[in-house]
Motif scaffolding. Structure first.
Motif, PDB file in Angstrom:
ATOM      1  N   UNK A  98       0.809  -1.215   0.000  1.00  0.00           N
ATOM      2  CA  UNK A  98       0.000   0.000   0.000  1.00  0.00           C
ATOM      3  C   UNK A  98       0.846   1.271   0.000  1.00  0.00           C
ATOM      4  N   UNK A  99       1.934   1.297   0.768  1.00  0.00           N
ATOM      5  CA  UNK A  99       2.802   2.477   0.774  1.00  0.00           C
ATOM      6  C   UNK A  99       3.467   2.648  -0.592  1.00  0.00           C
ATOM      7  N   UNK A 100       3.854   1.530  -1.217  1.00  0.00           N
ATOM      8  CA  UNK A 100       4.440   1.601  -2.566  1.00  0.00           C
ATOM      9  C   UNK A 100       3.434   2.176  -3.554  1.00  0.00           C
ATOM     10  N   UNK A 101       2.186   1.728  -3.477  1.00  0.00           N
ATOM     11  CA  UNK A 101       1.144   2.219  -4.389  1.00  0.00           C
ATOM     12  C   UNK A 101       0.949   3.717  -4.220  1.00  0.00           C
ATOM     13  N   UNK A 102       0.915   4.154  -2.970  1.00  0.00           N
ATOM     14  CA  UNK A 102       0.718   5.571  -2.684  1.00  0.00           C
ATOM     15  C   UNK A 102       1.829   6.412  -3.309  1.00  0.00           C
ATOM     16  N   UNK A 103       3.070   6.008  -3.090  1.00  0.00           N
ATOM     17  CA  UNK A 103       4.196   6.827  -3.539  1.00  0.00           C
ATOM     18  C   UNK A 103       4.297   6.893  -5.062  1.00  0.00           C
ATOM     19  N   UNK A 104       4.127   5.781  -5.720  1.00  0.00           N
ATOM     20  CA  UNK A 104       4.225   5.760  -7.184  1.00  0.00           C
ATOM     21  C   UNK A 104       3.115   6.598  -7.808  1.00  0.00           C
ATOM     22  N   UNK A 105       1.900   6.487  -7.269  1.00  0.00           N
ATOM     23  CA  UNK A 105       0.773   7.243  -7.807  1.00  0.00           C
ATOM     24  C   UNK A 105       0.971   8.736  -7.639  1.00  0.00           C
ATOM     25  N   UNK A 106       1.411   9.162  -6.462  1.00  0.00           N
ATOM     26  CA  UNK A 106       1.556  10.606  -6.257  1.00  0.00           C
ATOM     27  C   UNK A 106       2.738  11.149  -7.058  1.00  0.00           C
ATOM     28  N   UNK A 107       3.761  10.328  -7.308  1.00  0.00           N
ATOM     29  CA  UNK A 107       4.866  10.779  -8.138  1.00  0.00           C
ATOM     30  C   UNK A 107       4.413  11.111  -9.549  1.00  0.00           C
ATOM     31  N   UNK A 108       3.577  10.259 -10.104  1.00  0.00           N
ATOM     32  CA  UNK A 108       3.056  10.483 -11.457  1.00  0.00           C
ATOM     33  C   UNK A 108       2.197  11.741 -11.499  1.00  0.00           C
ATOM     34  N   UNK A 109       1.317  11.897 -10.509  1.00  0.00           N
ATOM     35  CA  UNK A 109       0.433  13.068 -10.478  1.00  0.00           C
ATOM     36  C   UNK A 109       1.216  14.362 -10.258  1.00  0.00           C
ATOM     37  N   UNK A 110       2.243  14.299  -9.423  1.00  0.00           N
ATOM     38  CA  UNK A 110       3.040  15.498  -9.167  1.00  0.00           C
ATOM     39  C   UNK A 110       3.712  15.991 -10.443  1.00  0.00           C
ATOM     40  N   UNK A 111       4.180  15.066 -11.269  1.00  0.00           N
ATOM     41  CA  UNK A 111       4.800  15.453 -12.539  1.00  0.00           C
ATOM     42  C   UNK A 111       3.809  16.148 -13.461  1.00  0.00           C
ATOM     43  N   UNK A 112       2.537  15.774 -13.356  1.00  0.00           N
ATOM     44  CA  UNK A 112       1.502  16.348 -14.233  1.00  0.00           C
ATOM     45  C   UNK A 112       1.289  17.847 -14.008  1.00  0.00           C
ATOM     46  N   UNK A 113       1.740  18.366 -12.853  1.00  0.00           N
ATOM     47  CA  UNK A 113       1.589  19.800 -12.591  1.00  0.00           C
ATOM     48  C   UNK A 113       2.386  20.649 -13.579  1.00  0.00           C
ATOM     49  N   UNK A 114       3.349  20.052 -14.238  1.00  0.00           N
ATOM     50  CA  UNK A 114       4.142  20.794 -15.217  1.00  0.00           C
ATOM     51  C   UNK A 114       3.284  21.302 -16.373  1.00  0.00           C
ATOM     52  N   UNK A 115       2.111  20.697 -16.580  1.00  0.00           N
ATOM     53  CA  UNK A 115       1.254  21.085 -17.709  1.00  0.00           C
ATOM     54  C   UNK A 115       0.043  21.927 -17.291  1.00  0.00           C
ATOM     55  N   UNK A 116      -0.001  22.354 -16.028  1.00  0.00           N
ATOM     56  CA  UNK A 116      -1.117  23.184 -15.552  1.00  0.00           C
ATOM     57  C   UNK A 116      -1.113  24.546 -16.259  1.00  0.00           C
ATOM     58  N   UNK A 117      -2.303  24.978 -16.709  1.00  0.00           N
ATOM     59  CA  UNK A 117      -2.448  26.281 -17.357  1.00  0.00           C
ATOM     60  C   UNK A 117      -3.588  27.115 -16.773  1.00  0.00           C
ATOM     61  N   UNK A 118      -4.584  26.480 -16.161  1.00  0.00           N
ATOM     62  CA  UNK A 118      -5.772  27.180 -15.670  1.00  0.00           C
ATOM     63  C   UNK A 118      -6.001  26.873 -14.193  1.00  0.00           C
ATOM     64  N   UNK A 119      -6.750  27.738 -13.486  1.00  0.00           N
ATOM     65  CA  UNK A 119      -7.088  27.438 -12.085  1.00  0.00           C
ATOM     66  C   UNK A 119      -7.799  26.100 -11.931  1.00  0.00           C
ATOM     67  N   UNK A 120      -8.701  25.765 -12.866  1.00  0.00           N
ATOM     68  CA  UNK A 120      -9.437  24.498 -12.763  1.00  0.00           C
ATOM     69  C   UNK A 120      -8.494  23.306 -12.819  1.00  0.00           C
ATOM     70  N   UNK A 121      -7.541  23.331 -13.737  1.00  0.00           N
ATOM     71  CA  UNK A 121      -6.559  22.252 -13.825  1.00  0.00           C
ATOM     72  C   UNK A 121      -5.743  22.167 -12.538  1.00  0.00           C
ATOM     73  N   UNK A 122      -5.385  23.313 -12.010  1.00  0.00           N
ATOM     74  CA  UNK A 122      -4.631  23.377 -10.758  1.00  0.00           C
ATOM     75  C   UNK A 122      -5.426  22.749  -9.617  1.00  0.00           C
ATOM     76  N   UNK A 123      -6.703  23.125  -9.503  1.00  0.00           N
ATOM     77  CA  UNK A 123      -7.559  22.587  -8.449  1.00  0.00           C
ATOM     78  C   UNK A 123      -7.719  21.063  -8.579  1.00  0.00           C
TER      79      UNK A 123
END
Length: 440
Positions: A98-123
């Protein structure tokens, strides 16, 4: 002198000389506590690096202080919704998976912030990041109850949570360096590179979890049978006299749980008010340049590391919890007030921001000595998750309120005074906690 634990139900006695018992706990500590501290450094960096990204991101995307504060805080709504289910799932499937699943998932999502352009995407991404990370922190707190009895836990949790200031010590200068050095490379802004680069460690460390963590004492191949018997007997003895809720439903009816929620909410208000807004406060004191802001921002966290570990050890040695929480909370309040009043004087502002960091960050690990003193079994899995999820709603309220107050008053002072007031309220709630319930 020997340490002996008798388990009447199993009609067995586990005994080790005191020196061997101490060496065994050191062996357990060094096996995985530094590793889970590394996990939390990575987790906390990915959670709060948005505060550093703000130095460029708000201007590049046209985000107001309120938009940024709301987006920073929305993380905790997702965190709140999935935390209890996440901890119950971990209690069933084991920490390793479970800890492995948590870390890998949040790593992928954190990288996605590089493509944020709007407040909605940010939220949306902040909300999803909260869902992904939910369960990591309370899961680790629960995991530590599997290995360490109550009277040894404050030092261990304090060491684990020293990851928060450590992430600030290394993460703030790193974030500043990435944003300053990579800005414009391949057409990307510095903050985009920061999100992408700082997401990679979460994925790599998540994979390493499979090889480092064990789900229980019994499954640890690096322990002898005698060592396993002793540790398990110590945990059974520690849980024997605890009047813990016996089910998830009982947790919600236990007034002690809601009292703990209030205390933790106040502490987290101060913690995230500091970590999210520290770069902004340092910049407001007259420091110029992203890298320099990052280096100066590390100073309060350096001070906090020493305070957390020293006070955690003292609390374990004296087996006293309440005043070891009240005093740091009040010092944190003083730090917020004076740093706000002297905001234009860099040296004074940094000195009292350091005092605030020492206070609020010391409170966080020591707090968990209170509920884990009376929680065990299923009650511990559910109770820790409920307290952490409700308390961490302050992670939503704190950044949003500080941002809104700054937009409304055009000053950082009101927000800092509000955070100080919450720490004073938390101190009063701690004082009203019965000593016999928590001083174990």
């Amino acid at each position: 002198m020997s340490a002996t634990i008798t388990n009447k139900g199993a009609q067995a006695t586990a005994s080790l000389p005191a020196e061997q018992a101490e060496n065994l706990y050191k062996k357990v500590f060094w096996r995985f506590v530094p590793f889970i501290m590394l996990c939390y450094v990575v987790a906390y960096l990915d959670r709060v690096n948005v505060g550093f990204a703000k130095l460029q991101m708000s201007q590049d995307l046209g985000f107001s202080e309120t938009i940024f504060g709301l987006g920073a805080g929305i993380f905790f709504l997702g965190y709140f919704l999935f935390e209890l289910p996440s901890n119950l799932i971990m209690n069933r499937v084991g920490a390793k998976l479970w800890i492995a699943r948590i870390m890998i998932t949040w790593g992928i999502l954190s990288a996605c912030f590089a493509w944020v352009q709007t407040p909605t995407q940010f939220y949306v991404l902040r909300f999803l990041l909260g869902l992904a990370e939910a369960g990591f922190y309370p899961g680790i707190i629960l995991y530590l109850t599997y290995w360490f009895p109550s009277h040894r836990r404050a030092k261990v949790v304090a060491t684990f949570m020293a990851a928060i200031p450590v992430s600030g010590i290394f993460g703030n200068p790193l974030s500043g360096w990435i944003m300053q050095s990579f800005h414009g490379s391949s057409g990307w802004h510095g903050w985009q590179w920061m999100f992408m680069i700082e997401a990679i460690p979460a994925i790599l460390v998540g994979i390493a979890v499979f090889f480092v963590m064990d789900n229980s004492i019994r499954k640890a191949k690096w322990l002898t049978e005698a060592e396993k018997d002793f540790l398990e007997a110590e945990i059974r003895a520690d849980q024997k006299d605890k009047q813990s809720p016996k089910s998830t439903a009982a947790v919600f009816k236990d007034i002690r749980i809601w009292h703990m929620c209030l205390i933790y909410f106040c502490i987290v208000m101060g913690q995230y008010g500091l970590t999210f807004w520290l770069p902004t406060l340092v910049k407001a004191s007259g420091v110029v340049g992203d890298l320099k802001i990052g280096l100066i921002s590390a100073i309060p966290f350096v001070c906090a590391v020493f305070a957390m570990i020293l006070i955690g050890r003292r609390s374990d040695r004296m087996r006293e919890r309440r005043w070891h929480l009240i005093v740091p909370a009040l010092l944190g309040a003083v730090g917020f007030v004076v740093s706000a009043i002297a905001a234009d004087t860099t040296v004074i502002a940094i000195a009292f921001l350091s005092l605030a960091a020492m206070g609020v960050l010391t409170c966080s690990p020591l707090f968990w000595s209170l509920p884990t003193a009376f929680l065990s079994g299923t009650g511990a899995a559910a109770g820790i998750a409920v307290i952490n999820s409700v308390g961490n709603l302050a992670g939503f309220v704190s950044p949003f309120l500080v941002g809104w107050l700054k937009d409304t008053t055009h000053s950082n002072q009101t927000g800092m005074f509000m955070l100080a007031g919450m720490l004073v309220l938390g101190s009063i709630a701690i004082l009203r906690t019965p000593p016999k319930m928590v001083n174990r």
